[in-house]
Design a protein around this motif. Structure first.
Motif, PDB file in Angstrom:
ATOM      1  N   GLU A 128     150.167 119.023  34.127  1.00  0.00           N
ATOM      2  CA  GLU A 128     149.988 118.765  32.173  1.00  0.00           C
ATOM      3  C   GLU A 128     149.094 119.495  32.086  1.00  0.00           C
ATOM      4  O   GLU A 128     147.782 119.097  32.832  1.00  0.00           O
ATOM      5  N   SER A 129     149.016 120.410  30.927  1.00  0.00           N
ATOM      6  CA  SER A 129     148.042 120.780  30.977  1.00  0.00           C
ATOM      7  C   SER A 129     147.407 119.851  29.256  1.00  0.00           C
ATOM      8  O   SER A 129     145.804 119.744  29.337  1.00  0.00           O
ATOM      9  N   GLY A 130     147.741 119.437  29.015  1.00  0.00           N
ATOM     10  CA  GLY A 130     147.364 118.275  28.228  1.00  0.00           C
ATOM     11  C   GLY A 130     146.841 117.181  28.523  1.00  0.00           C
ATOM     12  O   GLY A 130     147.019 115.905  28.465  1.00  0.00           O
ATOM     13  N   SER A 131     146.017 117.188  29.684  1.00  0.00           N
ATOM     14  CA  SER A 131     145.573 115.519  30.152  1.00  0.00           C
ATOM     15  C   SER A 131     143.609 116.049  30.296  1.00  0.00           C
ATOM     16  O   SER A 131     143.528 116.976  31.471  1.00  0.00           O
ATOM     17  N   PRO A 132     142.660 115.096  30.639  1.00  0.00           N
ATOM     18  CA  PRO A 132     141.602 114.950  30.946  1.00  0.00           C
ATOM     19  C   PRO A 132     141.298 115.789  32.330  1.00  0.00           C
ATOM     20  O   PRO A 132     142.387 115.831  33.774  1.00  0.00           O
ATOM     21  N   GLY A 133     140.878 116.426  32.363  1.00  0.00           N
ATOM     22  CA  GLY A 133     139.640 116.945  33.722  1.00  0.00           C
ATOM     23  C   GLY A 133     139.709 118.339  33.971  1.00  0.00           C
ATOM     24  O   GLY A 133     139.007 119.044  32.906  1.00  0.00           O
ATOM     25  N   ILE A 134     139.616 119.364  34.770  1.00  0.00           N
ATOM     26  CA  ILE A 134     139.642 120.756  34.812  1.00  0.00           C
ATOM     27  C   ILE A 134     139.895 121.431  35.274  1.00  0.00           C
ATOM     28  O   ILE A 134     140.967 121.449  36.076  1.00  0.00           O
ATOM     29  N   ARG A 135     140.751 122.671  34.584  1.00  0.00           N
ATOM     30  CA  ARG A 135     141.881 123.553  34.651  1.00  0.00           C
ATOM     31  C   ARG A 135     141.041 124.980  34.970  1.00  0.00           C
ATOM     32  O   ARG A 135     140.379 125.148  33.584  1.00  0.00           O
ATOM     33  N   CYS A 136     141.596 125.127  36.658  1.00  0.00           N
ATOM     34  CA  CYS A 136     140.700 126.659  36.599  1.00  0.00           C
ATOM     35  C   CYS A 136     141.779 127.811  36.695  1.00  0.00           C
ATOM     36  O   CYS A 136     140.759 129.416  36.907  1.00  0.00           O
ATOM     37  N   PHE A 137     142.833 127.133  36.988  1.00  0.00           N
ATOM     38  CA  PHE A 137     144.199 128.225  37.870  1.00  0.00           C
ATOM     39  C   PHE A 137     144.427 129.035  36.224  1.00  0.00           C
ATOM     40  O   PHE A 137     145.412 128.252  35.411  1.00  0.00           O
ATOM     41  N   GLY A 138     144.271 130.252  35.868  1.00  0.00           N
ATOM     42  CA  GLY A 138     145.721 130.750  35.272  1.00  0.00           C
ATOM     43  C   GLY A 138     144.242 131.234  34.001  1.00  0.00           C
ATOM     44  O   GLY A 138     144.603 131.924  32.967  1.00  0.00           O
ATOM     45  N   GLN A 139     143.781 130.048  33.338  1.00  0.00           N
ATOM     46  CA  GLN A 139     142.514 129.885  32.724  1.00  0.00           C
ATOM     47  C   GLN A 139     141.292 128.873  32.829  1.00  0.00           C
ATOM     48  O   GLN A 139     141.787 128.208  33.716  1.00  0.00           O
ATOM     49  N   PHE A 140     140.741 128.981  32.247  1.00  0.00           N
ATOM     50  CA  PHE A 140     139.261 127.838  32.306  1.00  0.00           C
ATOM     51  C   PHE A 140     139.200 126.856  31.232  1.00  0.00           C
ATOM     52  O   PHE A 140     138.746 127.448  29.939  1.00  0.00           O
ATOM     53  N   GLY A 141     138.726 126.007  31.570  1.00  0.00           N
ATOM     54  CA  GLY A 141     138.680 124.473  30.759  1.00  0.00           C
ATOM     55  C   GLY A 141     138.442 122.950  30.841  1.00  0.00           C
ATOM     56  O   GLY A 141     139.323 123.356  32.354  1.00  0.00           O
ATOM     57  N   ALA A 149     144.427 118.116  24.129  1.00  0.00           N
ATOM     58  CA  ALA A 149     144.721 118.936  24.237  1.00  0.00           C
ATOM     59  C   ALA A 149     143.856 120.549  23.827  1.00  0.00           C
ATOM     60  O   ALA A 149     144.741 121.516  24.388  1.00  0.00           O
ATOM     61  N   GLU A 150     143.164 120.441  23.784  1.00  0.00           N
ATOM     62  CA  GLU A 150     141.646 121.254  23.865  1.00  0.00           C
ATOM     63  C   GLU A 150     140.430 121.434  24.483  1.00  0.00           C
ATOM     64  O   GLU A 150     140.089 119.939  24.681  1.00  0.00           O
ATOM     65  N   PRO A 151     140.599 122.884  25.042  1.00  0.00           N
ATOM     66  CA  PRO A 151     139.551 122.295  25.947  1.00  0.00           C
ATOM     67  C   PRO A 151     137.689 122.232  25.027  1.00  0.00           C
ATOM     68  O   PRO A 151     137.615 122.769  24.219  1.00  0.00           O
ATOM     69  N   ILE A 152     136.845 121.485  25.878  1.00  0.00           N
ATOM     70  CA  ILE A 152     135.566 121.156  25.013  1.00  0.00           C
ATOM     71  C   ILE A 152     135.212 123.001  24.890  1.00  0.00           C
ATOM     72  O   ILE A 152     135.261 123.932  25.119  1.00  0.00           O
ATOM     73  N   ARG A 153     134.141 122.785  23.943  1.00  0.00           N
ATOM     74  CA  ARG A 153     133.179 124.369  23.279  1.00  0.00           C
ATOM     75  C   ARG A 153     132.253 123.857  24.118  1.00  0.00           C
ATOM     76  O   ARG A 153     130.949 122.708  24.538  1.00  0.00           O
ATOM     77  N   PHE A 154     131.287 125.053  25.033  1.00  0.00           N
ATOM     78  CA  PHE A 154     129.829 125.072  25.334  1.00  0.00           C
ATOM     79  C   PHE A 154     129.690 125.758  24.224  1.00  0.00           C
ATOM     80  O   PHE A 154     129.575 126.754  23.709  1.00  0.00           O
TER      81      PHE A 154
END
Length: 374
Positions: A128-141, A149-154
């Motif tokens: 699931e993409s809509g859950s807290p955590g760090i996603r590194c595969f396919g995209q980075f967020g 649902a939305e990655p944080i902004r750096f």
């Protein structure tokens, strides 16, 4: 149940086909037509998922009609029903699910329905993409519990890249000069060190603002990154490390492969990461190949197809995976799926790399049609 429509200009054939389809609990007939114009007028309202289509009809050829229906709904399943074998290969080229000869027998319909059900099975489930955590595969967020649902902004791209570097080296002591040379190559030592201090400060401030369970230790020019956050890349590596590829049980492979959703830090150009990106990708491909061989040894070609489609979706240029998928279609004697995928694969190679499929793929193509009456 699949919403099904039928079209045949011969009423007796239409009635017979309706009768044997009505005995199938997987299919629901929502429309039956002898005229193409009536089918097209009703198509949008009926919302069919499957059409049984006669090829030889007055006015509009079945192949042409199939193309028009596919334009209206690219997911529509098409099964040709005809007394003529000579159109079979052309039918497969328009992505037909199957090709049945009149008079259609119940056992022929059963094989078609079984093929349809396999095609309709869901693919490998993605995390699931809509859950807290760090996603590194396919995209980075990085995703928070407050807004999963939305990655944080750096604050800067370099702040985000520093986090990526720390993730690849999580739990390892890193000297400040390694960080400087990797992230600010070509800078003077003084300028690189100044940028490092500023970027580390920004990263810590950002992670603290979002209350992330992340710690960045620094002492005497050495940094160490640790986190308890869910991270697909770290989990992939954690599950991979206890095993060599040769002794990993299939059940373990089944838990690792779905974590891989594309290249590491997809969409980001991090030169320092190329070797690690290739290592992880090669590991995922090797796992998929081994699990595919396991499925095929058990006669479970449908499971291998789901897996290989997943791997092709996240990495379309690995020819070995395409060859394995073609082998699975050959194992099932599914000419429709074989031709459809072979054509897509060949067109991809020509368009993107200006090459043709290799000897292995061509040999499978020869085997698929060896002895065929088409």
């Amino acid at each position: 149940m699949l919403r099904t429509i039928l079209i045949d200009d011969e009423k007796p054939s239409l009635n017979w086909l309706s009768r044997i389809i009505e005995e199938r609990k997987e299919l629901e007939i929502v429309g039956s037509f002898t005229k193409v114009s009536e089918l097209l007028e009703s198509f949008a309202d009926l919302r069919p998922e499957l059409v049984f289509l006669d090829i030889e009809m007055p006015g509009v050829h079945g192949i042409e009609l199939a193309s028009r229906l596919t334009e209206l709904d690219e997911d529509i399943e098409i099964v040709f029903v005809t007394a003529y074998q000579q159109y079979a290969l052309e039918a497969f080229r328009v992505n037909a699910t199957d090709y049945l000869l009149k008079p259609v027998q119940p056992e022929d319909l059963q094989r078609t329905v079984e093929r349809l059900m396999k095609r309709k099975r869901p693919a490998v489930r993605k995390p699931e993409s809509g859950s807290p955590g760090i996603r590194c595969f396919g995209q980075f967020g990085v995703y928070t519990a407050l807004n999963p649902a939305e990655p944080i902004r750096f604050p800067t791209a370099k702040t985000e890249e520093l986090l990526a570097f720390f993730l690849v080296h999580a739990g390892v002591n890193i000297s400040k000069w390694t960080l400087c040379e990797s992230l600010w190559p070509g800078f003077t030592p003084e300028k690189a060190e100044q940028n490092l201090h500023t970027t580390v400060f920004r990263l810590k401030k950002t992670l603290k603002h979002y209350d992330m369970p992340v710690t960045i230790h620094s002492q005497r020019g050495v940094y160490r990154f640790e986190t308890d956050m869910r991270c697909d890349y770290l989990e992939f590596d954690r599950q991979l490390k206890p095993y060599s590829m040769g002794d990993m049980p299939p059940e373990q492979m089944k838990t690792i492969i779905p974590l891989f959703q594309g290249p590491l830090f997809g969409g980001k150009d991090y030169p320092w990461c190329e070797a690690e990106k290739e290592r992880v990708y090669s590991a995922a491909i090797d796992l998929a190949k081994r699990l595919t061989s396991h499925y095929l040894s058990l006669g479970e070609a449908d499971k291998s197809i789901e897996l290989l489609k997943h791997m092709i979706a996240v990495g379309p240029f690995h020819e070995d995976v395409h060859v394995l998928l073609l082998s699975a279609f050959l194992h099932l004697k599914d000419r429709t799926a074989f031709i459809t995928h072979y054509d897509k694969f060949a067109n991809l190679l020509r368009a993107e790399l200006d090459i043709e499929p290799g000897p292995a793929a061509k040999e499978l193509y020869r085997q698929m049609f060896l002895g065929s009456s088409i």
